[in-house]
Design a protein around this motif. Sequence first.
Motif, PDB file in Angstrom:
ATOM      1  N   VAL A  72      22.376 -19.317  12.830  1.00 26.48           N
ATOM      2  CA  VAL A  72      23.612 -18.538  12.801  1.00 26.48           C
ATOM      3  C   VAL A  72      24.332 -18.593  14.148  1.00 26.48           C
ATOM      4  O   VAL A  72      25.560 -18.596  14.201  1.00 26.48           O
ATOM      5  CB  VAL A  72      23.332 -17.083  12.359  1.00 26.48           C
ATOM      6  CG1 VAL A  72      24.517 -16.172  12.610  1.00 26.48           C
ATOM      7  CG2 VAL A  72      22.941 -17.069  10.886  1.00 26.48           C
ATOM      8  N   MET A  75      26.934 -21.220  14.333  1.00 22.69           N
ATOM      9  CA  MET A  75      28.089 -21.088  13.445  1.00 22.69           C
ATOM     10  C   MET A  75      29.194 -20.284  14.129  1.00 22.69           C
ATOM     11  O   MET A  75      28.954 -19.586  15.116  1.00 22.69           O
ATOM     12  CB  MET A  75      27.666 -20.390  12.143  1.00 22.69           C
ATOM     13  CG  MET A  75      26.659 -21.160  11.331  1.00 22.69           C
ATOM     14  SD  MET A  75      25.871 -20.219   9.978  1.00 22.69           S
ATOM     15  CE  MET A  75      27.249 -19.617   9.059  1.00 22.69           C
ATOM     16  N   LYS A  76      30.397 -20.400  13.600  1.00 23.03           N
ATOM     17  CA  LYS A  76      31.531 -19.612  14.087  1.00 23.03           C
ATOM     18  C   LYS A  76      32.019 -18.708  12.962  1.00 23.03           C
ATOM     19  O   LYS A  76      31.740 -18.961  11.792  1.00 23.03           O
ATOM     20  CB  LYS A  76      32.664 -20.539  14.513  1.00 23.03           C
ATOM     21  CG  LYS A  76      32.345 -21.423  15.695  1.00 23.03           C
ATOM     22  CD  LYS A  76      33.566 -22.236  16.077  1.00 23.03           C
ATOM     23  CE  LYS A  76      33.296 -23.280  17.106  1.00 23.03           C
ATOM     24  NZ  LYS A  76      32.877 -22.896  18.370  1.00 23.03           N
ATOM     25  N   THR A  78      31.227 -15.771  11.900  1.00 22.63           N
ATOM     26  CA  THR A  78      30.136 -15.318  11.044  1.00 22.63           C
ATOM     27  C   THR A  78      30.306 -13.860  10.621  1.00 22.63           C
ATOM     28  O   THR A  78      30.800 -13.026  11.376  1.00 22.63           O
ATOM     29  CB  THR A  78      28.778 -15.469  11.749  1.00 22.63           C
ATOM     30  OG1 THR A  78      28.818 -14.804  13.005  1.00 22.63           O
ATOM     31  CG2 THR A  78      28.429 -16.934  11.942  1.00 22.63           C
ATOM     32  N   VAL A  89      24.845 -14.502   5.072  1.00 26.96           N
ATOM     33  CA  VAL A  89      25.702 -14.767   6.216  1.00 26.96           C
ATOM     34  C   VAL A  89      26.674 -15.867   5.820  1.00 26.96           C
ATOM     35  O   VAL A  89      26.269 -16.888   5.269  1.00 26.96           O
ATOM     36  CB  VAL A  89      24.889 -15.221   7.451  1.00 26.96           C
ATOM     37  CG1 VAL A  89      25.815 -15.545   8.611  1.00 26.96           C
ATOM     38  CG2 VAL A  89      23.878 -14.163   7.849  1.00 26.96           C
ATOM     39  N   GLY A  91      29.827 -18.269   7.427  1.00 29.09           N
ATOM     40  CA  GLY A  91      30.455 -18.715   8.663  1.00 29.09           C
ATOM     41  C   GLY A  91      30.945 -20.136   8.515  1.00 29.09           C
ATOM     42  O   GLY A  91      30.947 -20.693   7.410  1.00 29.09           O
ATOM     43  N   THR A  99      32.493 -24.502   5.406  1.00 29.01           N
ATOM     44  CA  THR A  99      32.051 -23.125   5.214  1.00 29.01           C
ATOM     45  C   THR A  99      30.588 -23.134   4.785  1.00 29.01           C
ATOM     46  O   THR A  99      30.201 -23.903   3.908  1.00 29.01           O
ATOM     47  CB  THR A  99      32.891 -22.433   4.123  1.00 29.01           C
ATOM     48  OG1 THR A  99      34.259 -22.455   4.529  1.00 29.01           O
ATOM     49  CG2 THR A  99      32.442 -20.998   3.909  1.00 29.01           C
ATOM     50  N   ARG A 101      27.318 -20.705   3.551  1.00 29.70           N
ATOM     51  CA  ARG A 101      26.806 -19.416   3.061  1.00 29.70           C
ATOM     52  C   ARG A 101      25.287 -19.533   3.077  1.00 29.70           C
ATOM     53  O   ARG A 101      24.710 -20.326   2.343  1.00 29.70           O
ATOM     54  CB  ARG A 101      27.309 -19.119   1.658  1.00 29.70           C
ATOM     55  CG  ARG A 101      26.760 -17.816   1.085  1.00 29.70           C
ATOM     56  CD  ARG A 101      27.233 -17.569  -0.339  1.00 29.70           C
ATOM     57  NE  ARG A 101      28.682 -17.585  -0.436  1.00 29.70           N
ATOM     58  CZ  ARG A 101      29.477 -16.528  -0.227  1.00 29.70           C
ATOM     59  NH1 ARG A 101      28.942 -15.372   0.093  1.00 29.70           N
ATOM     60  NH2 ARG A 101      30.774 -16.625  -0.343  1.00 29.70           N
ATOM     61  N   VAL A 121      25.087 -12.377  14.376  1.00 28.71           N
ATOM     62  CA  VAL A 121      26.368 -12.517  13.681  1.00 28.71           C
ATOM     63  C   VAL A 121      27.489 -11.837  14.464  1.00 28.71           C
ATOM     64  O   VAL A 121      27.253 -10.901  15.228  1.00 28.71           O
ATOM     65  CB  VAL A 121      26.323 -11.955  12.239  1.00 28.71           C
ATOM     66  CG1 VAL A 121      25.359 -12.731  11.383  1.00 28.71           C
ATOM     67  CG2 VAL A 121      26.028 -10.481  12.227  1.00 28.71           C
TER      68      VAL A 121
END
Length: 138
Positions: A72, A75-76, A78, A89, A91, A99, A101, A121
């Motif tokens: 996580v 990721m951006k 989030t 989650v 992001g 994208t 999930r 997150v």
Amino acid sequence: MTIMTTNAAPLRPEAVIDGVDELSTVAWHAYSETQGLARLGVATAVTVSTQDKVAVEMAFGADSAHLLPAFVTKMKDTALTRTATGFTVVGTVFHSNVTVRATVGYAVISVGDAEALVAAVETDLDDEVAAIDTTDLR
């Protein structure tokens, strides 16, 4: 009625065949990667649409749940929600063009990893909802 002329080349069967061939090559590579992730305990599905959207669904199992908090952090944008069975989650990755999930069940994630996930997150949607002042809504 106006008829416009174009310099576009007519559609050729070879172009379609080449496109399908290239797509098949990429699909087999994606298949290989999803099999590798499955061996690590991460079930993955990739959806590509014609509207410039790529979506990746990931389910982290018992063997991989401890990896989710670190994943996580890569990721951006989030956002985390709690579901009846675990955490979800959402992001983006790859310059925000994909994208993701990611889900994990309460039964397979340790308390420490769950705390790390919540800390990783950007937005905890449950906290956002809880913070809404509902006194004006009455």
